[in-house]
Scaffold this active site. Structure first.
Site, PDB file in Angstrom:
ATOM      1  N   ARG A  32       0.839  -1.201   0.000  1.00 28.65           N
ATOM      2  CA  ARG A  32       0.000   0.000   0.000  1.00 28.65           C
ATOM      3  C   ARG A  32       0.877   1.256   0.000  1.00 28.65           C
ATOM      4  O   ARG A  32       0.598   2.223  -0.709  1.00 28.65           O
ATOM      5  CB  ARG A  32      -0.918  -0.005   1.235  1.00 28.65           C
ATOM      6  CG  ARG A  32      -1.746  -1.281   1.393  1.00 28.65           C
ATOM      7  CD  ARG A  32      -3.118  -1.172   0.803  1.00 28.65           C
ATOM      8  NE  ARG A  32      -3.804  -2.455   0.830  1.00 28.65           N
ATOM      9  CZ  ARG A  32      -4.599  -2.863   1.822  1.00 28.65           C
ATOM     10  NH1 ARG A  32      -4.790  -2.083   2.868  1.00 28.65           N
ATOM     11  NH2 ARG A  32      -5.196  -4.031   1.760  1.00 28.65           N
ATOM     12  N   GLU A 177     -13.982 -15.621  10.095  1.00 32.09           N
ATOM     13  CA  GLU A 177     -13.949 -15.070   8.738  1.00 32.09           C
ATOM     14  C   GLU A 177     -13.692 -16.159   7.694  1.00 32.09           C
ATOM     15  O   GLU A 177     -12.538 -16.452   7.360  1.00 32.09           O
ATOM     16  CB  GLU A 177     -12.881 -13.977   8.612  1.00 32.09           C
ATOM     17  CG  GLU A 177     -12.826 -13.364   7.221  1.00 32.09           C
ATOM     18  CD  GLU A 177     -11.761 -12.288   7.072  1.00 32.09           C
ATOM     19  OE1 GLU A 177     -11.634 -11.741   5.964  1.00 32.09           O
ATOM     20  OE2 GLU A 177     -11.060 -11.991   8.062  1.00 32.09           O
ATOM     21  N   LYS A 222     -17.675 -12.798   9.927  1.00 33.17           N
ATOM     22  CA  LYS A 222     -17.167 -11.887   8.886  1.00 33.17           C
ATOM     23  C   LYS A 222     -17.102 -12.650   7.561  1.00 33.17           C
ATOM     24  O   LYS A 222     -16.055 -13.180   7.182  1.00 33.17           O
ATOM     25  CB  LYS A 222     -15.791 -11.330   9.261  1.00 33.17           C
ATOM     26  CG  LYS A 222     -15.232 -10.350   8.215  1.00 33.17           C
ATOM     27  CD  LYS A 222     -13.932  -9.694   8.663  1.00 33.17           C
ATOM     28  CE  LYS A 222     -13.392  -8.765   7.570  1.00 33.17           C
ATOM     29  NZ  LYS A 222     -12.209  -7.998   8.000  1.00 33.17           N
ATOM     30  N   GLY A 265     -13.830  -7.653   0.127  1.00 33.06           N
ATOM     31  CA  GLY A 265     -13.499  -8.706  -0.808  1.00 33.06           C
ATOM     32  C   GLY A 265     -13.251  -8.299  -2.236  1.00 33.06           C
ATOM     33  O   GLY A 265     -13.725  -8.968  -3.154  1.00 33.06           O
ATOM     34  N   GLY A 266     -12.536  -7.224  -2.469  1.00 30.76           N
ATOM     35  CA  GLY A 266     -12.209  -6.848  -3.828  1.00 30.76           C
ATOM     36  C   GLY A 266     -13.224  -5.947  -4.504  1.00 30.76           C
ATOM     37  O   GLY A 266     -13.019  -5.511  -5.636  1.00 30.76           O
TER      38      GLY A 266
END
Length: 341
Positions: A32, A177, A222, A265-266
């Site tokens: 990032r 998750e 999640k 999730g994208g």
């Protein structure tokens, strides 16, 4: 703050609030930072997360919990204030990612299982002493023509359930998750295929949670939303995503679970918000249905920050806007007009 697991879980997903996923590993946040030309060193990681945690409007009004990487749990702000104290002062619950990542599952080509159970009891004790009151463990489910297999689903569900039981033993709320990934082959990952696989993993997970005697009132789920794969030629509007997702949840998630906090999730920032809002606007649901986003809450703030102290105000404003939009979505009240405003 109450130490009861059910009270902590409800605090994390109280109306209008969701969970900030700030648990990027050192390697992931490095990617990032590369995108904005910032060096991946401890000081920069601290400064970036301090900007998020000191965004008072967002943290006090729209964030019920913060998932941290281990480094961040023990980190302090520039003035020496522990990050855990900043999060608590905003009324949110500090949490910690505890899994050790997905690794190839022996005997199951193309599938993974998440590791990290060895030594987890002792780690959870340390994390509880440091102030964490919830944890997160992610299982990765790959979709193709032949995957997932039943053995792959069971291996991941069993690990999730053992993790959840250890968390509750330690006085920590587990976030469970199971993520059906969106990057499958286009021919194999329609919204209907995602519906089928998501339903299968949730059923398997809750069977295992029952076997491991996990208290459902003291956990958060999640999951992924039921969406077509990123490469699928037919993408879907929020109403169709909501219909599929709610159908899967109602069939597989007991009403005793306090909250469902979706991963993005994208999806794009706006897609994740619009899909969440459609679920809450159109259906009466037995759980709090909210967000546990990382990139979908942080991307705009990261870009605005750019590693420069003079940009902290703009970055905080960008984070607050995304948090407010998702807060509205968790109440079924988000609109395109509010987004533009």
């Amino acid at each position: 703050m109450s130490e009861r697991l059910d009270d902590i879980a409800f605090q994390m997903v109280e109306p209008g609030k969701g969970i900030l996923a700030a648990d990027e590993s050192t390697a992931t946040i490095g990617k990032r930072f590369d995108s904005i030309g910032v060096e991946n060193i401890e000081e920069n990681r601290r400064d970036y997360r301090e900007m998020l945690f000191r965004s008072t409007e967002a943290m006090e009004n729209y964030v019920g919990g913060v998932i941290m990487f281990e480094e961040t749990l023990f980190q302090k702000a520039a003035d020496g204030t522990p990050f855990v104290d900043l999060i608590r002062a905003a009324g949110a619950v500090p949490g910690i990612k505890v899994d050790k990542g997905a690794h190839p599952l022996a005997g199951h080509p193309g599938e993974t299982v998440t590791e990290g159970l060895d030594g987890l009891r002792d780690r959870l004790k340390k994390y509880h002493e440091a102030g964490a009151r919830f944890a997160k463990w992610r299982a990765v489910i790959t979709v193709s023509e032949d995957l997932p297999t039943l053995g792959g689903l069971k291996a991941n569900a069993h690990a999730l359930a053992r993790y959840a039981s250890l968390c509750q033993e330690a006085g920590i709320v587990p976030i469970v998750e199971p993520e059906v990934q969106m990057d499958g082959d286009p021919a194999d990952h329609s919204i209907e295929r995602c519906h089928e696989v998501t339903s299968a993993i949730l059923k398997t997970v809750f069977d295992e949670l029952y076997e491991q005697q996990v208290m459902l009132e003291g956990m958060i789920l999640k999951p992924n939303m039921v969406v077509p794969g990123c490469k699928c030629s037919r993408q879907c509007d929020p109403e169709e995503v909501a219909a599929h997702t709610v159908s899967v949840l109602l069939r597989n998630v007991p009403a005793a679970v306090p909250g469902i906090a979706f991963l993005s999730g994208g999806q794009s920032d706006i897609e994740a918000t619009a899909n969440l809002s459609a679920m809450n606007a159109e259906y009466e649901l037995p759980w709090a249905v909210t967000y546990s986003y990382g990139r979908a809450l942080q991307a705009a703030a990261l870009s605005a920050w750019g590693g420069k102290a003079e940009n902290v105000g703009a970055a905080s404003a960008a984070f607050t806007h995304r948090a407010r939009m998702n807060s509205l979505a968790s109440l079924g009240e988000w609109t395109q007009e509010q987004e533009a405003g």
